[in-house]
Each structure stands twice: as structure tokens, then as C-alpha cells.
Design a protein around this motif. Structure first.
Motif, PDB file in Angstrom:
ATOM      1  N   TRP A 156       7.931  16.799   5.100  1.00 30.30           N
ATOM      2  CA  TRP A 156       6.795  15.897   4.930  1.00 30.30           C
ATOM      3  C   TRP A 156       6.376  15.742   3.474  1.00 30.30           C
ATOM      4  N   ASP A 157       7.057  16.424   2.569  1.00 25.05           N
ATOM      5  CA  ASP A 157       6.743  16.308   1.140  1.00 25.05           C
ATOM      6  C   ASP A 157       6.908  14.853   0.700  1.00 25.05           C
ATOM      7  N   PRO A 158       5.906  14.261   0.029  1.00 24.50           N
ATOM      8  CA  PRO A 158       5.977  12.830  -0.313  1.00 24.50           C
ATOM      9  C   PRO A 158       7.216  12.441  -1.114  1.00 24.50           C
ATOM     10  N   TYR A 180       5.457  10.690   8.529  1.00 26.41           N
ATOM     11  CA  TYR A 180       4.234  10.379   7.795  1.00 26.41           C
ATOM     12  C   TYR A 180       3.871  11.584   6.940  1.00 26.41           C
ATOM     13  N   THR A 181       3.490  11.333   5.692  1.00 28.45           N
ATOM     14  CA  THR A 181       3.250  12.417   4.745  1.00 28.45           C
ATOM     15  C   THR A 181       1.884  13.074   4.897  1.00 28.45           C
ATOM     16  N   SER A 186      -0.569   9.665  -0.497  1.00 32.50           N
ATOM     17  CA  SER A 186       0.805  10.136  -0.681  1.00 32.50           C
ATOM     18  C   SER A 186       1.802   9.204  -0.012  1.00 32.50           C
ATOM     19  N   PHE A 187       1.426   8.635   1.146  1.00 30.68           N
ATOM     20  CA  PHE A 187       2.373   7.753   1.836  1.00 30.68           C
ATOM     21  C   PHE A 187       2.558   6.443   1.084  1.00 30.68           C
ATOM     22  N   ARG A 189       3.045   6.171  -1.942  1.00 30.36           N
ATOM     23  CA  ARG A 189       4.126   6.393  -2.912  1.00 30.36           C
ATOM     24  C   ARG A 189       5.487   6.192  -2.253  1.00 30.36           C
ATOM     25  N   VAL A 190       5.534   6.352  -0.944  1.00 29.72           N
ATOM     26  CA  VAL A 190       6.777   6.104  -0.200  1.00 29.72           C
ATOM     27  C   VAL A 190       7.001   4.601  -0.046  1.00 29.72           C
ATOM     28  N   SER A 219      -1.446   4.960   7.941  1.00 28.36           N
ATOM     29  CA  SER A 219      -0.115   4.582   7.441  1.00 28.36           C
ATOM     30  C   SER A 219      -0.051   3.095   7.111  1.00 28.36           C
TER      31      SER A 219
END
Length: 268
Positions: A156-158, A180-181, A186-187, A189-190, A219
Motif C-alpha cells: 500500500w506504499d504510495p 488504495y493507499t 497519497s493516492f 500521487r498515483v 479515491s
């Protein structure tokens, strides 16, 4: 984009919102016929009536689950598999082809890739080959990409999740499913580093309906394009009501409290 691919994507994504609710039903190969996956027609009826955009399953299940009536729902055929009985459960093997999906009337196909596994090189090769084959047919490809292996500290690490999404994008997938982070910041950044739609996995059973709706809501605010949620939906007390509430969050921009209210509204 290939016209055929565009048409098929519109069957699994809401063409007005550009978002989707996918309900994976492929768990039987991995863990057996768990609750919610015994009567497949009943389960699909429930999630379709709730407003799911697509269901996802292995190639043998459409013959056990095609309803011929009721609300329509998109079909994604999953091409890779492993079982929890194996000493190598994270090593996914191709068990179907793009052409199988075409023959079954699928709107998309999907593959599973576990980055960091000892067999990563084989799964990378498989995803690349499926991607090329799918592109030649105008068949959308959903890549489920997770980080699972001896060097992975947290899936789960971003930064790790962003790496997963980027691999799917670079190998030619049209949609990527990742964990999902845990929070919108943080998400984001994905999603910012990925030019294809990013949908979140449901993961393990969550503690409450509010948690499920909050995860979906957050999300989306972070740039996500929806969700691909299995047991949190098909093992819910009322899958139809839950999907209706998720539909309100994903496609109607409801907040969590508004969506929760639908769970208790007689006409929902």
C-alpha cells in the motif's frame, strides 16, 4: 483509439461520468466457492440491479451465470489465475486468451501481475503479449497490478502503488486496478502519474458500509476512476443496496452520508 475498443469501454464505463463500478467474481479459482459465489446468477442479478457497470469472471462462468433477462451488465473475462493451494500463490498463469473473451461476448479482458514475485519476469511477459493481442482486436485490457514479493515492505506504499500503475500504463493496459493507499493525498500521487483510468481494489473485507463508501469517495476525489470491488460487495448483507449507494457516490457525486441514507430508503 480503435473504435471497437471505444465502444467496448463504454460498456464497462459510464459514458457520462467516465467512471466505473466493477464487481470481480473470479475468487472461486483462487479460494473456492465462497459465500456469494455459489449461485452466480443470483449474485449477478443483485449487483446488476444495483447499478454495477461490469462483472469480472473466468471463462467457464458465463455458462453458469448468463441470465438472458434483467438489467444488463458489462462482462470482463479474466485471463490469469493461481490458487491458494499452491506453494506459489502469487505466480499467476495465463489460463485463457483474448480470443476466448471475444467468443464469449466480453467487453474487456483482464490479467493479474504481482510485481516483486520470483516469477515476475514471466508475468511481465504475459501481460505484454496479452496487451499486444488485445490491441490487435480492439479489446480493452484491465491490468490488476500489486506489489507482492520478498523485497516489498508494503503493497500500500504510495510510491510502490504508483510503480504498479505505471507498469500497467507502459505495458499498454487501458485500465489499471491497484490497492488504495489509504488517503486522498497519497493516492493522488498515483493517479497524477498515470494517463489511463485507475480503479481501486476492494481488498480484505472492510469493517462497515461507511468505510466502503468513504474509501470509494476519497479515491474519486484523488483522481480515481472508480472501483473494482469483490467480496466487500458480493458478501454484503444486501449487495443491491450497497451497489446503489456506491453508484450514487461514483456516478452521482453523493457524499458518504447521502449515500448511506440510500441504504435505508425504501425506494432505493
Amino acid at each position: 483509439m480503435n473504435l471497437g475498443k471505444s465502444v467496448r469501454l463504454e460498456r464497462i464505463f459510464n459514458r457520462n461520468t467516465g467512471k466505473t463500478i466493477i464487481v470481480p467474481l473470479d475468487h472461486g479459482t483462487t479460494v473456492g466457492p465462497i459465500a456469494g459465489l455459489v449461485d452466480m446468477r443470483d449474485t449477478i442479478n443483485k449487483v446488476a440491479e444495483g447499478g454495477a457497470n461490469a462483472v469480472l469472471m473466468h471463462k467457464g462462468l458465463p455458462r453458469c451465470s448468463h441470465r438472458g433477462k434483467g438489467r444488463d451488465v458489462g462482462l470482463i473475462i479474466h485471463l490469469s489465475a493461481s490458487t491458494t493451494l499452491s506453494p506459489f500463490p502469487n505466480a499467476k498463469t495465463l489460463v485463457a486468451t483474448v480470443e476466448d473473451g471475444l467468443r464469449l461476448g466480453a467487453d474487456a479482458v483482464s490479467v493479474h501481475l504481482n510485481l516483486g514475485d520470483e516469477t515476475e519476469r514471466d508475468m511481465l511477459r504475459d501481460v505484454g503479449e496479452v496487451s499486444s493481442r488485445a490491441e490487435s482486436w480492439g479489446m480493452p485490457l484491465l491490468a490488476m497490478v500489486y506489489a507482492r514479493g520478498p523485497k516489498v515492505k508494503s503493497e500500500w506504499d504510495p510510491a510502490t502503488v504508483a510503480h504498479c500503475a505505471r507498469v500497467a500504463e507502459e505495458l499498454g493496459a487501458d485500465v489499471v486496478k491497484v490497492p488504495y493507499t489509504g488517503d486522498p493525498e497519497s493516492f493522488s500521487r498515483v493517479t497524477e502519474a498515470c494517463c489511463i483510468p485507475v480503479v481501486i481494489a476492494g481488498g480484505p473485507k472492510m469493517g462497515s458500509v461507511r468505510e466502503i463508501l468513504q474509501t470509494a469517495h476519497d479515491s474519486l476525489k484523488a483522481g480515481g476512476s472508480g472501483l473494482s470491488m469483490g467480496r466487500n460487495i458480493f458478501q454484503a448483507e444486501d449487495p443491491t443496496r450497497l451497489v446503489q449507494a456506491l453508484h450514487a457516490v461514483v456516478h452521482l457525486d453523493y457524499d458518504v452520508d447521502q449515500a448511506l441514507a440510500l441504504m435505508h430508503t425504501p425506494s432505493a
